[in-house]
Design an enzyme around this catalytic site. Structure first.
Site, mmCIF file in Angstrom:
data_model
loop_
_atom_site.group_PDB
_atom_site.id
_atom_site.type_symbol
_atom_site.label_atom_id
_atom_site.label_comp_id
_atom_site.label_asym_id
_atom_site.label_seq_id
_atom_site.Cartn_x
_atom_site.Cartn_y
_atom_site.Cartn_z
ATOM 1 N N GLU A 152 12.238 -9.423 2.567
ATOM 2 C CA GLU A 152 11.600 -8.410 2.879
ATOM 3 C C GLU A 152 12.385 -7.158 2.820
ATOM 4 O O GLU A 152 13.597 -7.101 3.225
ATOM 5 C CB GLU A 152 11.179 -8.377 4.304
ATOM 6 C CG GLU A 152 10.476 -7.249 5.086
ATOM 7 C CD GLU A 152 10.311 -7.482 6.650
ATOM 8 O OE1 GLU A 152 10.578 -8.559 7.168
ATOM 9 O OE2 GLU A 152 9.765 -6.314 7.343
ATOM 10 N N ALA A 161 2.898 -0.863 5.167
ATOM 11 C CA ALA A 161 2.323 -0.789 6.351
ATOM 12 C C ALA A 161 1.787 -2.137 6.974
ATOM 13 O O ALA A 161 1.613 -2.381 8.199
ATOM 14 C CB ALA A 161 1.258 0.452 6.678
ATOM 15 N N ARG A 219 5.819 12.274 -2.883
ATOM 16 C CA ARG A 219 5.645 12.811 -1.653
ATOM 17 C C ARG A 219 6.646 11.937 -0.662
ATOM 18 O O ARG A 219 7.081 11.227 -0.925
ATOM 19 C CB ARG A 219 4.181 12.663 -1.054
ATOM 20 C CG ARG A 219 3.071 13.475 -1.586
ATOM 21 C CD ARG A 219 1.492 13.272 -1.256
ATOM 22 N NE ARG A 219 0.815 12.840 -2.424
ATOM 23 C CZ ARG A 219 -0.286 12.155 -2.595
ATOM 24 N NH1 ARG A 219 -0.771 11.339 -1.344
ATOM 25 N NH2 ARG A 219 -0.813 12.071 -3.588
ATOM 26 N N TYR A 254 11.389 8.889 1.838
ATOM 27 C CA TYR A 254 11.330 7.509 0.900
ATOM 28 C C TYR A 254 12.104 7.951 -0.396
ATOM 29 O O TYR A 254 12.178 7.059 -1.113
ATOM 30 C CB TYR A 254 9.602 7.072 0.575
ATOM 31 C CG TYR A 254 9.123 6.787 2.046
ATOM 32 C CD1 TYR A 254 9.368 5.493 2.527
ATOM 33 C CD2 TYR A 254 7.994 7.556 2.142
ATOM 34 C CE1 TYR A 254 8.544 5.056 3.628
ATOM 35 C CE2 TYR A 254 7.227 6.927 3.227
ATOM 36 C CZ TYR A 254 7.631 5.845 3.991
ATOM 37 O OH TYR A 254 6.859 5.591 5.066
ATOM 38 N N ARG A 278 12.671 4.236 13.263
ATOM 39 C CA ARG A 278 11.304 5.136 13.152
ATOM 40 C C ARG A 278 10.355 4.866 14.251
ATOM 41 O O ARG A 278 11.051 4.416 15.429
ATOM 42 C CB ARG A 278 10.629 4.906 11.742
ATOM 43 C CG ARG A 278 11.670 5.247 10.475
ATOM 44 C CD ARG A 278 10.796 4.975 9.425
ATOM 45 N NE ARG A 278 9.775 5.829 9.179
ATOM 46 C CZ ARG A 278 9.115 5.824 8.175
ATOM 47 N NH1 ARG A 278 8.998 4.963 7.321
ATOM 48 N NH2 ARG A 278 7.931 6.788 8.124
ATOM 49 N N ARG A 306 6.753 0.601 13.943
ATOM 50 C CA ARG A 306 7.080 0.360 12.816
ATOM 51 C C ARG A 306 8.225 -0.889 13.208
ATOM 52 O O ARG A 306 9.019 -1.545 12.133
ATOM 53 C CB ARG A 306 7.785 1.240 11.977
ATOM 54 C CG ARG A 306 6.756 2.335 11.363
ATOM 55 C CD ARG A 306 7.429 3.249 10.255
ATOM 56 N NE ARG A 306 6.601 4.502 10.089
ATOM 57 C CZ ARG A 306 5.527 4.635 9.452
ATOM 58 N NH1 ARG A 306 5.277 3.688 8.662
ATOM 59 N NH2 ARG A 306 4.832 5.743 9.589
ATOM 60 N N ASP A 345 0.701 -15.467 6.924
ATOM 61 C CA ASP A 345 0.152 -16.916 6.781
ATOM 62 C C ASP A 345 0.538 -17.433 5.434
ATOM 63 O O ASP A 345 0.605 -18.318 4.939
ATOM 64 C CB ASP A 345 -1.084 -17.128 7.310
ATOM 65 C CG ASP A 345 -1.226 -17.085 8.633
ATOM 66 O OD1 ASP A 345 -0.179 -17.391 9.422
ATOM 67 O OD2 ASP A 345 -2.580 -17.102 9.133
ATOM 68 N N HIS A 380 12.292 -2.741 2.857
ATOM 69 C CA HIS A 380 11.732 -1.454 3.329
ATOM 70 C C HIS A 380 12.901 -0.305 2.795
ATOM 71 O O HIS A 380 13.978 -0.644 2.915
ATOM 72 C CB HIS A 380 11.676 -1.223 4.879
ATOM 73 C CG HIS A 380 10.632 -2.238 5.210
ATOM 74 N ND1 HIS A 380 9.185 -2.242 5.019
ATOM 75 C CD2 HIS A 380 10.895 -3.416 5.715
ATOM 76 C CE1 HIS A 380 8.694 -3.253 5.404
ATOM 77 N NE2 HIS A 380 9.821 -3.943 6.020
ATOM 78 N N LEU A 381 12.435 0.663 2.098
ATOM 79 C CA LEU A 381 13.253 1.823 1.700
ATOM 80 C C LEU A 381 13.977 2.643 2.972
ATOM 81 O O LEU A 381 14.855 2.711 2.914
ATOM 82 C CB LEU A 381 12.172 2.565 1.087
ATOM 83 C CG LEU A 381 11.772 2.357 -0.257
ATOM 84 C CD1 LEU A 381 10.563 2.976 -0.345
ATOM 85 C CD2 LEU A 381 12.429 2.520 -1.520
ATOM 86 N N SER A 382 12.965 2.746 4.018
ATOM 87 C CA SER A 382 13.495 3.548 5.253
ATOM 88 C C SER A 382 13.882 2.461 6.320
ATOM 89 O O SER A 382 13.536 1.203 6.117
ATOM 90 C CB SER A 382 12.326 4.070 5.812
ATOM 91 O OG SER A 382 11.163 3.375 6.142
ATOM 92 N N ASN A 419 8.004 -5.666 -0.295
ATOM 93 C CA ASN A 419 7.798 -4.502 0.613
ATOM 94 C C ASN A 419 6.155 -4.284 0.684
ATOM 95 O O ASN A 419 5.509 -3.775 -0.050
ATOM 96 C CB ASN A 419 8.351 -3.237 -0.222
ATOM 97 C CG ASN A 419 8.370 -1.888 0.904
ATOM 98 O OD1 ASN A 419 7.546 -1.937 1.922
ATOM 99 N ND2 ASN A 419 9.001 -1.011 0.475
ATOM 100 N N HIS A 477 3.412 -4.251 9.556
ATOM 101 C CA HIS A 477 3.384 -4.219 11.012
ATOM 102 C C HIS A 477 1.864 -4.667 11.285
ATOM 103 O O HIS A 477 1.934 -4.589 12.583
ATOM 104 C CB HIS A 477 3.484 -2.696 11.350
ATOM 105 C CG HIS A 477 4.535 -1.989 10.415
ATOM 106 N ND1 HIS A 477 6.019 -2.362 10.499
ATOM 107 C CD2 HIS A 477 4.638 -1.051 9.613
ATOM 108 C CE1 HIS A 477 6.659 -1.624 9.639
ATOM 109 N NE2 HIS A 477 6.063 -0.651 9.047
ATOM 110 N N PRO A 495 0.800 -1.148 0.014
ATOM 111 C CA PRO A 495 0.019 0.092 -0.096
ATOM 112 C C PRO A 495 1.001 1.131 0.002
ATOM 113 O O PRO A 495 1.913 1.483 0.666
ATOM 114 C CB PRO A 495 -0.787 -0.207 1.146
ATOM 115 C CG PRO A 495 -0.238 -1.182 2.111
ATOM 116 C CD PRO A 495 0.472 -1.963 0.866
ATOM 117 N N ASN A 496 0.228 2.173 -0.917
ATOM 118 C CA ASN A 496 0.684 3.677 -0.668
ATOM 119 C C ASN A 496 2.131 3.824 -1.770
ATOM 120 O O ASN A 496 2.596 4.900 -2.060
ATOM 121 C CB ASN A 496 1.064 4.183 0.381
ATOM 122 C CG ASN A 496 -0.314 4.460 1.139
ATOM 123 O OD1 ASN A 496 -1.226 4.852 0.427
ATOM 124 N ND2 ASN A 496 -0.565 3.936 2.373
#
Ligand code: CA2
Length: 146
Positions: A98, A77, A18, A23, A107, A111, A87, A100-102, A74, A80, A10-11
């Site tokens: 896995e 959210a 943005r 990111y 953070r 997270r 599953d 993640h950019l950040s 990735n 988390h 998502p996102n």
């Protein structure tokens, strides 16, 4: 040729539009192009997908079984929150890296928990878009039994 699914949650379709301070300014299309280029060098083929919907992400993970040798994920959210994604990953028995950019551990505390980590072969975070390339490198080794 080994095939890898690059799956974004998502996102992440908003990447580069943005919050560049968190990111980066790379768009999702840029990330996918970077992955395609890196995969070619590693002798892998890649398929890219993104969804803002938990169930659609689960469908992509299920459909990867028998088609792809591994997944770069990735989950945004959902990382988390989603026992359902955890599953799904466990059920397909494919190596999942896995990404993640950040640096999620630097953070907010919510997270720091990942439901993906216990069922992933490993986690790469904090290196921006390069993390996806690093994940492909790892998967190439795994798929070539190195
Ligand atoms: O660092 C990452 O890659 C994250 O998976 C990104 C998720 C966040 O919820 C995770 O904790 C860490 C959020 C993706 C949102 O992406 C945006 C990109 C541009 C503008 C707004 C959101």
């Amino acid at each position: 040729m080994s095939s890898v699914l690059i799956l974004n949650g998502p996102n992440l379709n908003l990447l580069g539009t943005r919050q560049p301070e968190v990111y980066g300014s790379t768009t999702l299309a840029d990330v996918e192009a970077m992955c395609a280029k890196a995969a070619e060098k590693l002798g892998l083929s890649v398929t890219c997908a993104q969804s803002n919907h938990e169930g659609v992400l689960i469908d992509h993970i299920h459909a990867a079984k028998g088609v792809h040798g591994g997944i770069v994920l990735n989950a945004g959210a959902y990382t988390h929150t989603s026992i359902a994604l955890m599953d799904a990953i466990a059920s397909v028995e494919l190596p999942v890296v896995e990404v993640h950019l950040s640096n999620i551990h630097a953070r907010e505390s919510f997270r720091h928990t990942s439901y993906i980590a216990p069922v992933a072969v490993g986690q790469i975070c904090g290196f921006g878009a390069k993390g996806y390339v690093l994940a492909l490198d790892v998967l190439a080794d795994i798929l070539n039994n190195k």
